[in-house]
Write an enzyme that holds these catalytic residues in place. Structure first.
Site, PDB file in Angstrom:
ATOM      1  N   ARG A   1       0.824  -1.217   0.000  1.00  0.00           N
ATOM      2  CA  ARG A   1       0.000   0.000   0.000  1.00  0.00           C
ATOM      3  C   ARG A   1       0.855   1.262   0.000  1.00  0.00           C
ATOM      4  NH1 ARG A   1      -1.539   1.945   4.470  1.00  0.00           N
ATOM      5  NH2 ARG A   1      -2.017  -0.017   5.519  1.00  0.00           N
TER       6      ARG A   1
ATOM      7  N   TYR B   1     -21.405  13.141 -13.480  1.00  0.00           N
ATOM      8  CA  TYR B   1     -22.452  12.838 -12.502  1.00  0.00           C
ATOM      9  C   TYR B   1     -21.880  12.350 -11.171  1.00  0.00           C
ATOM     10  CZ  TYR B   1     -26.409  10.091 -10.680  1.00  0.00           C
ATOM     11  OH  TYR B   1     -27.382   9.549  -9.914  1.00  0.00           O
TER      12      TYR B   1
ATOM     13  N   ASP C   1     -10.509  18.737 -13.870  1.00  0.00           N
ATOM     14  CA  ASP C   1     -10.705  17.370 -14.357  1.00  0.00           C
ATOM     15  C   ASP C   1     -10.554  17.427 -15.876  1.00  0.00           C
ATOM     16  OD1 ASP C   1     -11.678  14.933 -15.346  1.00  0.00           O
ATOM     17  OD2 ASP C   1     -13.186  14.743 -13.766  1.00  0.00           O
TER      18      ASP C   1
ATOM     19  N   LYS D   1     -10.614   6.027 -18.655  1.00  0.00           N
ATOM     20  CA  LYS D   1     -11.114   6.446 -19.963  1.00  0.00           C
ATOM     21  C   LYS D   1      -9.975   6.387 -20.993  1.00  0.00           C
ATOM     22  CE  LYS D   1     -14.731   6.981 -17.417  1.00  0.00           C
ATOM     23  NZ  LYS D   1     -15.149   8.242 -16.833  1.00  0.00           N
TER      24      LYS D   1
HETATM   25  C1  PLP Z   1     -15.491   8.633 -15.565  1.00  0.00           C
HETATM   26  C2  PLP Z   1     -15.161   9.988 -15.082  1.00  0.00           C
HETATM   27  C3  PLP Z   1     -14.767  10.203 -13.761  1.00  0.00           C
HETATM   28  C4  PLP Z   1     -14.737   9.082 -12.731  1.00  0.00           C
HETATM   29  O1  PLP Z   1     -13.769   8.156 -13.032  1.00  0.00           O
HETATM   30  P1  PLP Z   1     -13.832   6.599 -12.538  1.00  0.00           P
HETATM   31  O2  PLP Z   1     -12.538   6.084 -13.034  1.00  0.00           O
HETATM   32  O3  PLP Z   1     -15.049   6.012 -13.162  1.00  0.00           O
HETATM   33  O4  PLP Z   1     -13.937   6.636 -11.056  1.00  0.00           O
HETATM   34  C5  PLP Z   1     -14.422  11.478 -13.377  1.00  0.00           C
HETATM   35  N1  PLP Z   1     -14.470  12.502 -14.241  1.00  0.00           N
HETATM   36  C6  PLP Z   1     -14.860  12.339 -15.518  1.00  0.00           C
HETATM   37  C7  PLP Z   1     -14.894  13.516 -16.427  1.00  0.00           C
HETATM   38  C8  PLP Z   1     -15.222  11.086 -15.976  1.00  0.00           C
HETATM   39  O5  PLP Z   1     -15.630  10.929 -17.251  1.00  0.00           O
END
Ligand code: PLP
Length: 390
Positions: A58, A111, A183, A208
């Site tokens: 960890r 979301y 983000d 993603k």
């Molecule tokens: C999918 C997504 C997240 C969250 O990411 P996870 O890997 O699913 O926890 C955060 N911000 C954006 C813009 C996303 O598309």
């Protein structure tokens, strides 16, 4: 956290990515990073760790160091830190930075972020303002009215594709003594590097496009100010609070990153063609894609996004939710599924998830464009759109 490698200045990102992890195995010379699944590491007779600082899974592992180095170089920040998911990364930033003065967050973003922020802030009595941050005047007014600890934006936003001027948002946040978190999932570091425009903290859902194969959950936080208490607190969220990525996932992410530049190039070229196709289609009311000249954020996107306008778009169709679901039902090549940034294209009706919680409209379809042949994708959309006629 690992610093960028000073031995390799000026290397272009495509070169760095193609070779990611390929020099890490100095024992055998294997051109691929090794997976070491051990959670515990032997100490030498003098009780020093066998490898520098590697004691318990960890806390640290060689593959995390390798990955963090690659991600920091990609984002051009002093450091990067991976997390178990994009949400774990965002939650780490929020917990580490937002106190009594609270958060001003963009409205209409991912979301999961909206839901987390509302719940976390309500539970801990943290002030939260949601504002249309693509409108710099509205952002400035919200920050002036209740100066926060953290300003949180997402650009381009998911699923609205709103474009926020990062430099303007940074100036607004800093004027109020707040940190700016961006983000940048829908842009990727090959297109936008928010830290170069004044952002303090950059986060990604590496689930993603960074990984790109819809087979890993991962997140990243990157920053320059590594001597701060907040960076130490973000690091502690991984190490002490345990939001750590598994080593197999870390290895897969490193492997995915090696083809990022090619995948993104193709996905963005496909997206640009598809946006024009949808824009000209009589059954589509509006296309939300920053690459289209009529998009309200197009001029900022031209300045802020290099080499393309991303792989994500949304479009609005007639007949509300029924029309949108009929089109989704008509898709054959494009999968009906959530998420984005994979090599395969996916179409998604966000209202089915978000109704009553966000302002996502019933007639919106989100499309994540993959690397298939663009003519196949366009033919599929054409067929699907014929479901509602024109
Ligand atoms: C999918 C997504 C997240 C969250 O990411 P996870 O890997 O699913 O926890 C955060 N911000 C954006 C813009 C996303 O598309």
């Amino acid at each position: 956290m690992t610093k960028r490698d000073p031995e390799k200045p000026g290397r272009r990102p495509e070169t760095m990515l193609a070779q990611a992890g390929s020099r890490a195995d100095t024992q055998t010379g294997g051109l691929v990073a090794q997976i070491q699944p051990a959670t515990t590491f032997a100490r030498r007779p003098d009780y020093a760790p066998t490898a520098d600082g590697v004691i318990y899974g960890r806390d640290d592992a060689p593959i995390y160091r390798e990955l963090d180095t690659v991600l920091a170089e990609l984002e051009s920040t002093a450091a990067a830190c991976t997390f178990a998911s994009g949400m774990a990364a965002i939650a780490a930033v929020v917990r580490a930075t937002a106190g009594r003065r609270g958060i001003v967050a963009q409205k209409g973003i991912y979301y999961g972020t909206t839901v987390f922020l509302r719940r976390h802030c309500a539970r801990h009595g943290i002030p939260l303002t949601e504002v249309e941050a693509a409108d710099s005047g509205a952002l400035e007014a919200a920050v002036r009215e209740a100066p926060p600890d953290l300003v949180l934006i997402e650009t381009p936003s998911n699923p609205w594709l709103a474009v926020v001027d990062i430099a303007a948002a940074a100036a607004i946040a800093h004027e109020a003594g707040a940190l700016l978190m961006v983000d940048s999932t829908a842009a990727t570091p090959l297109v936008t590097r928010p830290a170069e425009r004044g952002a303090d903290i950059v986060v990604h859902s590496a689930t993603k496009m960074l990984n790109g194969h819809s087979d890993v959950l991962a997140g990243v936080v990157a920053a320059n100010a590594v001597a701060t208490d907040w960076w130490a607190a973000i690091r502690a969220e991984r190490r002490e609070a345990g939001a750590v990525l598994g080593v197999f996932e870390a290895w897969l992410l490193l492997r995915g990153l090696r083809t990022l530049s090619l995948r993104l190039e193709r996905a963005m070229a496909n997206a640009a063609r598809i946006a024009v196709f949808l824009d000209n289609h009589p059954a589509v009311r509006t296309v939300l894609y920053p690459g289209l000249p009529q998009h309200p954020g197009h001029d900022i996107a031209k300045r802020q996004m290099a080499g393309g306008f991303g792989y994500l778009m949304s479009f609005l169709v007639p007949n509300g939710a029924d029309g949108a679901l009929a089109i989704a039902r008509g898709a054959e090549t494009i999968a009906r599924a959530t998420s984005l940034g994979g090599v395969e294209s996916v179409i998604e009706h966000r209202y089915t998830y978000e109704r009553g919680i966000t302002e996502v409209p019933p007639d919106l379809l989100r499309l994540s464009v993959g690397i298939e042949h663009v003519d196949d994708l366009i033919a599929d959309l054409d067929r699907a759109l014929s479901a509602i006629g024109d």
